[in-house]
Design an enzyme around this catalytic site. Structure first.
Site, short mmCIF file in Angstrom:
data_model
loop_
_atom_site.label_atom_id
_atom_site.label_comp_id
_atom_site.label_asym_id
_atom_site.label_seq_id
_atom_site.Cartn_x
_atom_site.Cartn_y
_atom_site.Cartn_z
N GLN A 315 62.53 -20.20 -16.49
CA GLN A 315 62.34 -20.07 -18.13
C GLN A 315 61.69 -18.58 -18.53
O GLN A 315 62.16 -18.13 -19.50
CB GLN A 315 61.09 -21.02 -18.54
CG GLN A 315 60.83 -21.17 -20.08
CD GLN A 315 62.06 -21.22 -21.07
OE1 GLN A 315 63.09 -22.12 -20.37
NE2 GLN A 315 61.88 -21.12 -22.28
N GLU A 316 61.09 -18.03 -17.56
CA GLU A 316 60.46 -16.60 -17.93
C GLU A 316 61.79 -15.41 -17.86
O GLU A 316 61.67 -14.66 -18.55
CB GLU A 316 59.44 -16.30 -16.92
CG GLU A 316 58.04 -17.14 -16.96
CD GLU A 316 57.52 -16.60 -18.53
OE1 GLU A 316 57.85 -15.58 -19.10
OE2 GLU A 316 56.76 -17.53 -18.98
N SER A 317 62.45 -15.48 -16.56
CA SER A 317 63.32 -14.30 -16.33
C SER A 317 64.58 -14.89 -15.87
O SER A 317 65.38 -14.06 -15.63
CB SER A 317 62.62 -13.74 -15.15
OG SER A 317 62.88 -14.35 -14.10
N TYR A 442 59.32 -24.13 -24.78
CA TYR A 442 59.17 -23.69 -23.31
C TYR A 442 58.63 -24.92 -22.46
O TYR A 442 59.35 -25.06 -21.47
CB TYR A 442 57.73 -22.69 -23.56
CG TYR A 442 57.45 -21.93 -22.34
CD1 TYR A 442 57.96 -20.74 -22.02
CD2 TYR A 442 56.56 -22.59 -21.27
CE1 TYR A 442 57.52 -20.11 -20.67
CE2 TYR A 442 56.20 -22.05 -20.19
CZ TYR A 442 56.66 -20.69 -19.86
OH TYR A 442 56.15 -20.06 -18.86
#
Length: 486
Positions: A315-317, A442
């Site tokens: 989800q971040e990168s 998120y």
């Protein structure tokens, strides 16, 4: 002797005359007022007025953000000065502040209109918007201005939208609308979504970015042609700062950075959809093998499920250890520079350092969740706090409790987080405006990715078991020895 005296006297006069001219020139140069650009450079600070909003300026766990903030930050950096940004409560408040002690300029998503050009000077535009009429899904969709007769139309006062309606009223005398102070475009979308008003007008970009929050607010038609969005400067003074801004915008656009910034910040990317799921499955095959062993080792080190850790990293990168965002967060876990320093991460682009530091920061966030919140909600709250910051999360819990719901349950609190984007709610809590839909998306996405990874892990385990299973001998090969071995 007399001749020598005469020449000395003449030379002395020349020297004195030259000295006087020098002093006069020096006096002129020192008495000249500095230009607006020189004032900014001399003080080492560019003062910018903005508005709180998804496309302008916001704060979350990763720091300050918003398209206008990032663009103004790049401009300040090009001048070699710091950026000091001041949010105002309304469009009219932002316009009035331009040219005052708080604002050398405004970067607030302002539309260039004839009325505003009478009191402001604008830079070259950097994108365009149309004015979009919105209505509630399920009600009759208006096709033109005449269909609005008798309906409730709401707009923001002193906005480009109210200016446009004044123009349209010359053609449609029966056109009526109401202007309500203290509202933002997201508030209008919420009011249409809930049925509080029938119609409202918002900018097309704001509608594009925020429509996922209020899905019942639908676009009907545009009431304007494309209009330019630009930075605003005071009418008084010289053109030096405006000209510097125009040079920067031209160079920024030519470099491709402007288009990249638009794609990153003016397009809603947090909603999970089928295409996102397909992309995730492709990266499970193409990227996950590069990191899976590391996910497992770090997860074991800190007592976590590796699939959860991998889902957060995705989800971040998107499992890209070289990823960089407009805010300057970098790496596999997209750490800010202050967070990296706090966690002892020396190289954010090193995947193991990033993962280890991000995991410790996540666990630190989780340790600060109130003790009376139990699992699995505790993990969901920690993920939301990791995304938006614990202050904004606590504000949402306050709103939840005020409404008589349970602030200890994620399913309740997630309904109130998006309200932090509406002024009538965020103005009543401690930490103010936040893009509250982001932590909701998120957490939902991470949970979904984790479920897929759990399924994938089980499937891989079964596949390996099948491959490692001892094969029975063919019947033609059976003999006494083989039968005994069975």
């Amino acid at each position: 002797m007399l001749g020598f005296y005469f020449h000395l006297k003449k030379a002395t006069k020349r020297i004195l005359y030259g000295l006087l001219l020098f002093l006069f020139a020096l006096t002129l140069s020192t008495s000249r007022a500095p230009t607006q650009l020189e004032e900014v450079i001399n003080r080492g600070e560019l003062r910018v007025i903005t508005l709180m909003g998804s496309t302008t300026y916001f704060q979350n766990a990763k720091g300050e953000g918003g398209f206008e903030y990032w663009l103004a930050s790049a401009f300040a950096a090009s001048l070699g000065v710091e950026l000091k940004i001041t949010p105002r409560e309304s469009v009219s408040g932002a316009i009035v502040a331009v040219g005052g002690p708080l604002g050398d300029m405004a970067a607030a998503g302002l539309t260039v209109t004839p009325q505003r050009q009478k009191v402001l000077r604008f830079s070259e535009p950097y994108y365009e918007v149309t004015q979009k009429l919105i209505y509630r899904n399920g009600s009759r969709r208006p096709r033109d201005i005449e269909d609005l007769a008798g309906g409730q139309l709401l707009v923001i006062p002193q906005s480009s939208h109210s200016e446009r309606l004044e123009e349209l009223k010359n053609e449609y005398p029966s056109l009526e609308w109401r202007e309500a102070s203290g509202l933002e475009m997201l508030d209008l979308m919420a009011m249409v979504d809930s049925g509080e008003v029938e119609y409202a007008i918002v900018d097309s970009i704001s509608f594009q970015v925020d429509r996922g929050i209020y899905p019942r607010a639908r676009g009907a038609f545009d009431i304007s042609d494309p209009q330019p969005i630009a930075w605003a400067f005071p009418r008084h003074g010289d053109d030096s700062l405006v000209e510097a801004a125009n040079r920067f915008l031209e160079e920024y656009a030519a470099s491709g950075e402007l288009d990249r910034l638009k794609k990153r910040s003016l397009i809603q990317t947090n909603e999970f959809n089928f295409a996102g799921s397909q992309l995730f499955m492709k990266r499970v095959s193409s990227r996950l093998p590069d990191y899976q062993e590391m996910f497992q080792e770090v997860a074991q080190k800190y007592g976590l499920e590796w699939q959860l850790l991998a889902a957060i990293a995705y989800q971040e990168s998107h499992w890209d250890h070289k990823a960089t965002s407009p805010t300057g967060v970098r790496g596999l876990m997209m750490l800010t520079l202050p967070t990296a320093k706090e966690m002892g991460v020396k190289n954010r682009l090193d995947p193991r350092q990033s993962l280890d530091g991000g995991t410790r920061y996540f666990l630190q966030t989780k340790s600060r969740i109130p003790d009376d919140i139990s699992e699995p909600d505790r993990t969901w709250f920690a993920m939301a706090g990791y995304n938006i910051g614990l202050g904004h999360l606590e504000d949402a819990r306050v709103l939840t409790e005020r409404a008589g719901r349970n602030p200890h349950l994620w399913n309740d609190v997630k309904e109130f987080l998006p309200l932090l984007q509406q002024k009538k709610y965020y103005s009543t809590v401690k930490y103010g405006y936040a893009r509250g839909y982001e932590p909701v998306s998120y957490v939902r996405n991470v949970r979904h990715f984790r479920t897929i990874l759990n399924w994938h892990t089980l499937d891989e385990k079964r596949r390996l078991e099948r491959e490692n299973r001892l094969e029975l001998p063919n019947s033609s090969d059976w003999n006494t020895g083989s039968m005994l071995s069975l």
